[in-house]
Design a protein around this motif. Structure first.
Motif, PDB file in Angstrom:
ATOM      1  N   PHE A  41       0.890  -1.300   0.057  1.00 24.33           N
ATOM      2  CA  PHE A  41      -0.132   0.001  -0.157  1.00 24.33           C
ATOM      3  C   PHE A  41       0.898   1.242   0.067  1.00 24.33           C
ATOM      4  O   PHE A  41       0.178   2.290  -0.611  1.00 24.33           O
ATOM      5  CB  PHE A  41      -0.967  -0.160   1.258  1.00 24.33           C
ATOM      6  N   LYS A  42       1.994   0.984   0.204  1.00 27.89           N
ATOM      7  CA  LYS A  42       3.068   2.365   0.569  1.00 27.89           C
ATOM      8  C   LYS A  42       3.922   2.502  -0.694  1.00 27.89           C
ATOM      9  O   LYS A  42       4.631   3.569  -0.962  1.00 27.89           O
ATOM     10  CB  LYS A  42       3.585   2.353   1.950  1.00 27.89           C
ATOM     11  N   ASP A  43       4.137   1.424  -1.372  1.00 28.80           N
ATOM     12  CA  ASP A  43       4.932   1.409  -2.577  1.00 28.80           C
ATOM     13  C   ASP A  43       4.630   2.319  -3.562  1.00 28.80           C
ATOM     14  O   ASP A  43       3.496   2.470  -4.218  1.00 28.80           O
ATOM     15  CB  ASP A  43       4.880  -0.004  -3.325  1.00 28.80           C
ATOM     16  N   PRO A  44       5.592   3.527  -3.886  1.00 24.11           N
ATOM     17  CA  PRO A  44       5.480   4.289  -4.718  1.00 24.11           C
ATOM     18  C   PRO A  44       5.105   4.136  -6.218  1.00 24.11           C
ATOM     19  O   PRO A  44       4.618   4.793  -7.050  1.00 24.11           O
ATOM     20  CB  PRO A  44       6.578   5.509  -4.402  1.00 24.11           C
ATOM     21  N   GLY A  45       5.917   3.061  -6.630  1.00 24.31           N
ATOM     22  CA  GLY A  45       5.547   2.572  -7.872  1.00 24.31           C
ATOM     23  C   GLY A  45       4.462   1.820  -8.194  1.00 24.31           C
ATOM     24  O   GLY A  45       3.812   1.867  -9.429  1.00 24.31           O
ATOM     25  N   LEU A  46       3.915   1.064  -7.155  1.00 23.96           N
ATOM     26  CA  LEU A  46       2.556   0.176  -7.490  1.00 23.96           C
ATOM     27  C   LEU A  46       1.366   1.296  -7.443  1.00 23.96           C
ATOM     28  O   LEU A  46       0.384   0.886  -8.256  1.00 23.96           O
ATOM     29  CB  LEU A  46       2.463  -0.888  -6.447  1.00 23.96           C
ATOM     30  N   LYS A  47       1.507   2.102  -6.395  1.00 29.17           N
ATOM     31  CA  LYS A  47       0.414   3.332  -6.403  1.00 29.17           C
ATOM     32  C   LYS A  47      -0.943   2.323  -6.408  1.00 29.17           C
ATOM     33  O   LYS A  47      -1.839   2.687  -7.027  1.00 29.17           O
ATOM     34  CB  LYS A  47       0.444   4.183  -7.646  1.00 29.17           C
ATOM     35  N   LEU A  48      -1.203   1.490  -5.207  1.00 24.73           N
ATOM     36  CA  LEU A  48      -2.358   0.904  -5.037  1.00 24.73           C
ATOM     37  C   LEU A  48      -3.276   1.882  -4.727  1.00 24.73           C
ATOM     38  O   LEU A  48      -3.280   2.197  -3.411  1.00 24.73           O
ATOM     39  CB  LEU A  48      -2.293  -0.271  -4.040  1.00 24.73           C
ATOM     40  N   GLU A  49      -4.242   2.450  -5.545  1.00 27.80           N
ATOM     41  CA  GLU A  49      -5.052   3.538  -5.288  1.00 27.80           C
ATOM     42  C   GLU A  49      -6.618   3.228  -5.190  1.00 27.80           C
ATOM     43  O   GLU A  49      -7.029   2.212  -5.769  1.00 27.80           O
ATOM     44  CB  GLU A  49      -5.025   4.534  -6.348  1.00 27.80           C
ATOM     45  N   THR A  50      -7.213   3.979  -4.208  1.00 27.19           N
ATOM     46  CA  THR A  50      -8.468   3.830  -3.998  1.00 27.19           C
ATOM     47  C   THR A  50      -9.153   4.770  -5.081  1.00 27.19           C
ATOM     48  O   THR A  50      -8.535   5.676  -5.687  1.00 27.19           O
ATOM     49  CB  THR A  50      -9.086   4.086  -2.713  1.00 27.19           C
ATOM     50  N   LEU A  51     -10.532   4.546  -5.408  1.00 30.85           N
ATOM     51  CA  LEU A  51     -10.982   5.219  -6.496  1.00 30.85           C
ATOM     52  C   LEU A  51     -12.130   6.030  -5.842  1.00 30.85           C
ATOM     53  O   LEU A  51     -13.037   5.858  -5.227  1.00 30.85           O
ATOM     54  CB  LEU A  51     -11.598   4.256  -7.582  1.00 30.85           C
ATOM     55  N   GLN A  52     -12.279   7.389  -6.163  1.00 30.29           N
ATOM     56  CA  GLN A  52     -13.491   8.338  -6.093  1.00 30.29           C
ATOM     57  C   GLN A  52     -14.574   7.750  -6.957  1.00 30.29           C
ATOM     58  O   GLN A  52     -14.214   7.397  -8.158  1.00 30.29           O
ATOM     59  CB  GLN A  52     -13.153   9.897  -6.447  1.00 30.29           C
ATOM     60  N   GLN A  53     -15.795   7.944  -6.227  1.00 29.30           N
ATOM     61  CA  GLN A  53     -17.278   7.496  -6.849  1.00 29.30           C
ATOM     62  C   GLN A  53     -17.074   6.039  -7.324  1.00 29.30           C
ATOM     63  O   GLN A  53     -17.870   5.540  -8.295  1.00 29.30           O
ATOM     64  CB  GLN A  53     -17.264   8.364  -8.246  1.00 29.30           C
ATOM     65  N   ALA A  54     -16.348   5.280  -6.661  1.00 36.53           N
ATOM     66  CA  ALA A  54     -16.244   3.574  -7.192  1.00 36.53           C
ATOM     67  C   ALA A  54     -17.671   3.163  -6.623  1.00 36.53           C
ATOM     68  O   ALA A  54     -18.136   3.434  -5.585  1.00 36.53           O
ATOM     69  CB  ALA A  54     -15.218   2.994  -6.385  1.00 36.53           C
TER      70      ALA A  54
END
Length: 715
Positions: A41-54
């Protein structure tokens, strides 16, 4: 420990991904293998992101490479993430926010639906349905209880209740969860609730058959493990690299429960059969059956994996090598055609007749005996009566029935016909020549004397084998449990060898399975192609008194339909072919994922020359290799049998080629054979078109084939 699994939807798009994107997928998988959840979750390359309006908080995205993101199911329970799709950044976000994951309380598996599109469609169709009574709607006769028992949840039920036609179901189908969509498609095809439970729902319960606890709809970790038909957990980097480098072979990862049940059944009490239309996975099941049987071979025992043509042998050899890693085990499988097996058994120096040599030989025999009928009649009588019924004497021939022959032959005429056939056979032997079917007959006799060679025989493309070839296979394996495993489809019979396994003593009653779901072609390609055959009778393999049907045959894949092209000239048709192939390649289709097929060898050479001149790598389909170099493969429709490509161009589909007059027996020679030959020509086009997965291009110059016109009208 975290891990990244792969959804079947991602595997389906693998062939369209660039090499850098595939490498990005591998790099992402490696991070899941070596990092903790917190580190992921902290990896800057992977960018495991939550989504707005999901629409679903469990759906997130990860970075694959610059400009490309992967959509993942990231459940709050457990540590297995599932890669659902890989797309350009904006498209990935747009797709991801519309999806909703859930756990089916009946099948206990993970489901995915485009909830945003379904919510958008439903109100409009509710307004349309308001003008009808509930009983007039598509599923009006199916109770809510039956729907629920089949795994249709409340959300899908609401949407299904507003549908008034199969056409409306097709609008909704791409957005429904796959298992629920399959149930609804079966119901729309008039299958009973009990039939659907047995053929669809029960097979999906295999992974959870001993689990009677209530379903926890929040426990994604358990549900992911139960969804092996659509989610693959890969723990070996070499295996993943192999899949990513050979995207068209990703089928190895998945086996539908109905397929797994047939392929890995512990034992059959006798011969077993799996039938189904193109793309239903019969060949995959056959190879998995070989894999299963290899585990139980005793010392000295061998397996025969056999089929009709050399091109199919090469494809089977390549497929089994991908499926069975142990080379020593694979060496215990003989992969060859039935004709090649016969030649090996007989071990004769007599040369088989080449194309064009047989008719002059029949003419010589007719002249020697004074027979005044046609050579075509003689050749067919020898093939369909004498060899098919294993007739050895004139007395047997004179007393024989002639089922399937459309021309009566009075008793007084039979002695001359027999003498002419015998003269043909004797002259061949005297000149050191033989026919392939005659060699099969000799081989069957030898094995009958010396005993069988194989513990198990697995047969692919069984529908085109002649009765004498079946007698050879029967003699090659002792009559006992797990002796013969047969895969075939009467709708793909492109040669005129009709057979009743029951009449040959190969009884599969109670051990026969029919597959109806196409895993290769899009629904749109399949719908058009089946229009070539729908409504015409096809004898089942096991019993020629019963007809096979395409009822319920369907695809879960959606995409483009066939592109039909009428050219003003043969040169214009070749120009259109170049344009179509180039467009496919520009859209990311690799050259060796493209097949070009036509009716005649001369047109194969013309197509290759035109493509090469245009700078497109192309080569003739080779019978000795299923693995192509990086080139478009070009071959006749007959040579494409059993193969598959991402995109296929079927060319030269004009009235002179299909049906080809020289391949069709004149009505006056034999009425029934005339009808059978026309059906074989129709099946030939059907087989050619159903080699395509994502793209189908059908072209002609001059008048189109009547088959094309009929298929188009049938849509």
């Amino acid at each position: 420990m975290p891990r990244l699994a792969f959804d079947i939807g991602f595997c389906a798009q693998l062939g369209k991904l660039q090499g850098t994107v595939r490498q990005g997928v591998f790099d992402a998988w490696e991070k899941f293998e070596r990092l903790t959840l917190d580190q992921l979750f902290k990896d800057p390359g992977l960018k495991l992101e939550t989504l707005q309006q999901a629409r679903d908080r469990h759906i997130r995205t990860i970075r694959i490479d610059k400009g490309t993101r992967g959509v993942v199911l990231a459940p709050s329970s457990g540590d297995t993430f599932v890669l659902l799709r890989v797309m350009p950044h904006d498209k990935a976000i747009d797709w991801a926010v519309k999806q909703k994951a859930s756990i089916n309380t009946v099948t206990r598996s993970v489901e995915l639906r485009d909830i945003a599109m379904l919510d958008e469609l439903t109100p409009a169709y509710e307004r349309i349905a308001a003008d009808t009574t509930p009983d007039q709607r598509l599923f009006g006769k199916i109770s809510d209880g039956d729907m629920a028992a089949l795994g249709v949840d409340a959300t899908t039920l609401r949407q299904a209740r507003v549908l008034t036609s199969v056409e409306q179901l097709e609008v909704f189908a791409p957005y429904f969860p796959p298992d629920q969509r399959e149930v609804l498609e079966y119901l729309a095809a008039d299958f009973t609730v009990d039939q659907i439970w047995r053929e669809v729902v029960a097979v999906n319960l295999a992974a959870a058959e001993n689990d009677t606890d209530p379903v926890d709809t929040t426990d994604y970790a358990t549900a992911i493990n139960r969804t092996s038909t659509r989610i693959a957990v890969i723990s070996d980097g070499d295996e993943l690299r192999d899949i990513l480098s050979k995207p068209f072979d990703a089928w190895r990862v998945f086996l539908h429960p109905s397929q797994h049940k047939v392929a890995y059944r512990a034992s059959y009490s006798g011969p077993a059969q799996v039938s189904g239309g193109p793309g239903t996975g019969k060949t995959v099941v056959a190879m998995h059956r070989v894999r299963h049987l290899l585990k139980f071979l005793r010392d000295g025992e061998r397996i025969l994996l056999t089929t009709y043509t050399n091109a199919l042998v090469a494809a089977l050899r390549s497929g089994l090598a991908a499926l069975v890693d142990d080379e020593e085990l694979r060496e215990r499988v003989d992969i060859t055609t039935v004709d090649a097996l016969a030649s090996r058994v007989v071990s004769t120096s007599r040369r088989p007749l080449r194309g064009g040599e047989e008719e002059p030989r029949w003419q010589q025999a007719a002249q020697a005996t004074g027979f005044t009928g046609t050579t075509q009649f003689l050749a067919q009588e020898y093939k369909h009566v004498v060899l098919a019924q294993n007739l050895r004497t004139q007395e047997e021939y004179e007393a024989a029935d002639r089922p399937g022959r459309g021309r009566a032959l009075p008793a007084s005429a039979r002695p001359l016909v027999w003498r002419t056939i015998q003269t043909f056979v004797d002259q061949l032997a005297a000149d050191g020549l033989r026919t392939y079917l005659g060699t099969c007959s000799e081989a069957a006799d030898l094995l009958g004397e010396k005993g069988p060679r194989y513990r198990h025989i697995v047969v692919d493309e069984a529908q085109d084998l002649h009765p004498v070839q079946w007698r050879l296979l029967r003699a090659a394996s002792a009559d006992r449990p797990d002796d013969l495993f047969i895969a075939g489809d009467p709708h793909q019979r492109i040669y005129d060898s009709k057979v009743s396994l029951k009449a040959l003593g190969i009884k599969v009653a109670g051990r026969s399975t029919k597959m109806r779901k196409n895993y290769r072609s899009t629904h749109e390609i399949l719908s058009w192609s089946t229009g070539l055959l729908v409504g015409r009778p096809f004898e089942q393999l096991e019993d020629d008194s019963r007809n096979e049907t395409l009822l319920g045959y369907r695809s879960s894949l959606h995409g483009n339909g066939p592109q039909l092209h009428a050219a003003a000239s043969a040169a214009g048709e070749l120009d259109a072919l170049v344009d179509r192939v180039r467009a496919w390649m520009e859209n990311g289709v690799a050259p060796d994922e493209i097949g070009v097929t036509t009716r005649f060898n001369k047109d194969v050479e013309k197509a290759i020359a035109k493509l090469v001149a245009a700078g497109i790598p192309a080569r003739k389909l080779r019978a000795d290799s299923a693995e192509g170099t990086d080139a478009v493969r070009v071959g006749t429709m007959h040579s494409f049998k059993g193969l598959e490509f991402r995109c296929v161009a079927v060319t030269g589909v004009n009235e002179d080629a299909l049906p080809f007059s020289k391949a069709v027996t004149p009505v006056e020679v034999d009425r029934l054979q005339h009808e059978a030959d026309l059906m074989s020509e129709r099946c030939l086009l059907f087989v050619a078109c159903t080699r395509a997965r994502d793209g189908l291009f059908v072209s002609w110059a001059g008048e189109p084939s009547r088959f094309v016109l009929e298929a188009t009208r049938a849509e």
